[in-house]
Design a protein around this motif. Structure first.
Motif, short mmCIF file in Angstrom:
data_model
loop_
_atom_site.label_atom_id
_atom_site.label_comp_id
_atom_site.label_asym_id
_atom_site.label_seq_id
_atom_site.Cartn_x
_atom_site.Cartn_y
_atom_site.Cartn_z
N ASN A 19 33.63 43.15 41.65
CA ASN A 19 33.64 44.15 40.59
C ASN A 19 32.63 45.28 40.77
O ASN A 19 32.67 46.22 40.00
CB ASN A 19 33.38 43.48 39.24
CG ASN A 19 34.51 42.57 38.85
OD1 ASN A 19 34.46 41.38 39.10
ND2 ASN A 19 35.56 43.14 38.28
N GLY A 75 35.28 39.13 38.77
CA GLY A 75 35.89 38.40 39.87
C GLY A 75 34.90 38.18 41.01
O GLY A 75 34.10 39.05 41.34
N SER A 102 36.31 33.40 38.65
CA SER A 102 35.97 34.45 37.68
C SER A 102 34.96 33.91 36.68
O SER A 102 34.88 32.70 36.44
CB SER A 102 37.21 34.96 36.97
OG SER A 102 37.81 33.94 36.22
N GLU A 155 39.17 32.44 44.86
CA GLU A 155 38.87 33.46 43.86
C GLU A 155 38.36 32.74 42.61
O GLU A 155 39.01 31.80 42.13
CB GLU A 155 40.11 34.28 43.52
CG GLU A 155 40.78 34.93 44.72
CD GLU A 155 39.98 36.05 45.35
OE1 GLU A 155 39.25 36.74 44.61
OE2 GLU A 155 40.08 36.24 46.57
N SER A 172 30.62 39.53 44.61
CA SER A 172 31.36 40.03 43.46
C SER A 172 32.40 41.04 43.91
O SER A 172 32.15 41.84 44.82
CB SER A 172 30.40 40.69 42.47
OG SER A 172 31.12 41.37 41.46
N ASN A 202 36.12 40.14 32.36
CA ASN A 202 36.32 39.17 33.43
C ASN A 202 35.73 39.72 34.72
O ASN A 202 36.08 40.81 35.16
CB ASN A 202 37.82 38.91 33.61
CG ASN A 202 38.12 37.46 33.80
OD1 ASN A 202 37.24 36.61 33.67
ND2 ASN A 202 39.37 37.17 34.09
#
Length: 179
Positions: free
Chosen positions: A158, A122, A113, A111, A156, A120
Motif C-alpha cells: 500500500n 495489503g 491483510s 497475500e 506492504s 484494508n
C-alpha cells in the motif's frame, strides 16, 4: 527603496523558514507511516512463521519416526530473486489446502491483510525453506538434515518504497528423526 527590499527579504526568509518547517513535519509523518508499516510487516512475518511452525517437519514424519535422512523430502535451494518461477507453481498447492508440512511453503507467495482505521492494508509474504547444517546452523545445505530454516520476506503493497522485512526461524525434526 531600502525598506521595500528589507521587507521583501524578510518575507523570503520567513517563507523559507515556514517551508522548511512544513517539510520537516511531512518527513516526520512519512517516517512514522513507514515505521508503522515495518511493524505491521513484522507482525505478518511472525504470523506466517507461526502458521508454518504448526505443520509437521516433513511429509515423512507426519505419522512415523524416520530412521534415515534419505526418507525426508528434498528441497531445492533458491533465493527470493529467483523464487517467482517456483512460487507460482507452489501457490496452487497452497490454495487447494495441500499444505501439511513445512517444506510445502517453499516458494509460497501469500497475500495477507490488516485493517487500520477501517482501511484494508495489503501485505505480500514470500517464504523460502531450506535445510541447514546441524553443526553450523547458519550454513544452508543441499541435502536433508534434522533442521529446516524458514525465511519470510514481507512488504506492504500500500505504500511506495516500503521497507522489506526478512525474518527467519529454525525448525527441528526432534524425536521424529531417529538417526
Amino acid at each position: 527603496m531600502p525598506q521595500t527590499m528589507l521587507a521583501v527579504l524578510s518575507m523570503v526568509v520567513t517563507t523559507l523558514f515556514a517551508f522548511n518547517q512544513h517539510r520537516n513535519v511531512l518527513n516526520t509523518r512519512l517516517n512514522m507511516v513507514k515505521e508503522d508499516m515495518a511493524i505491521r510487516s513484522t507482525g505478518v512475518a511472525v504470523d506466517v512463521l507461526e502458521e508454518i511452525g504448526s505443520m509437521s517437519f516433513d511429509e515423512a514424519t507426519r505419522d512415523k519416526v524416520v530412521s534415515s535422512s534419505s526418507e525426508l523430502t528434498s528441497v531445492y535451494r533458491t533465493t527470493f530473486e529467483h523464487m517467482s518461477e517456483y512460487g507460482e507453481s507452489n501457490q496452487e498447492n497452497m490454495e487447494s489446502g495441500g499444505t501439511n508440512d513445512i517444506d510445502d511453503f517453499h516458494g509460497a507467495i501469500m497475500e495477507r491483510s490488516r485493517t487500520l482505521n477501517g482501511n484494508n492494508l495489503g501485505f505480500r509474504a514470500e517464504a523460502i525453506v531450506s535445510y541447514v547444517d546441524p553443526i553450523d546452523s547458519s550454513t544452508e545445505v543441499d541435502y536433508p538434515t534434522k533442521l529446516k530454516k524458514v525465511t519470510i520476506k514481507v512488504y506492504s503493497q500500500n505504500i511506495a518504497r516500503p521497507d522489506t522485512i526478512y525474518l527467519s526461524q529454525m525448525f527441528s525434526c526432534g524425536s521424529r528423526c531417529n538417526w
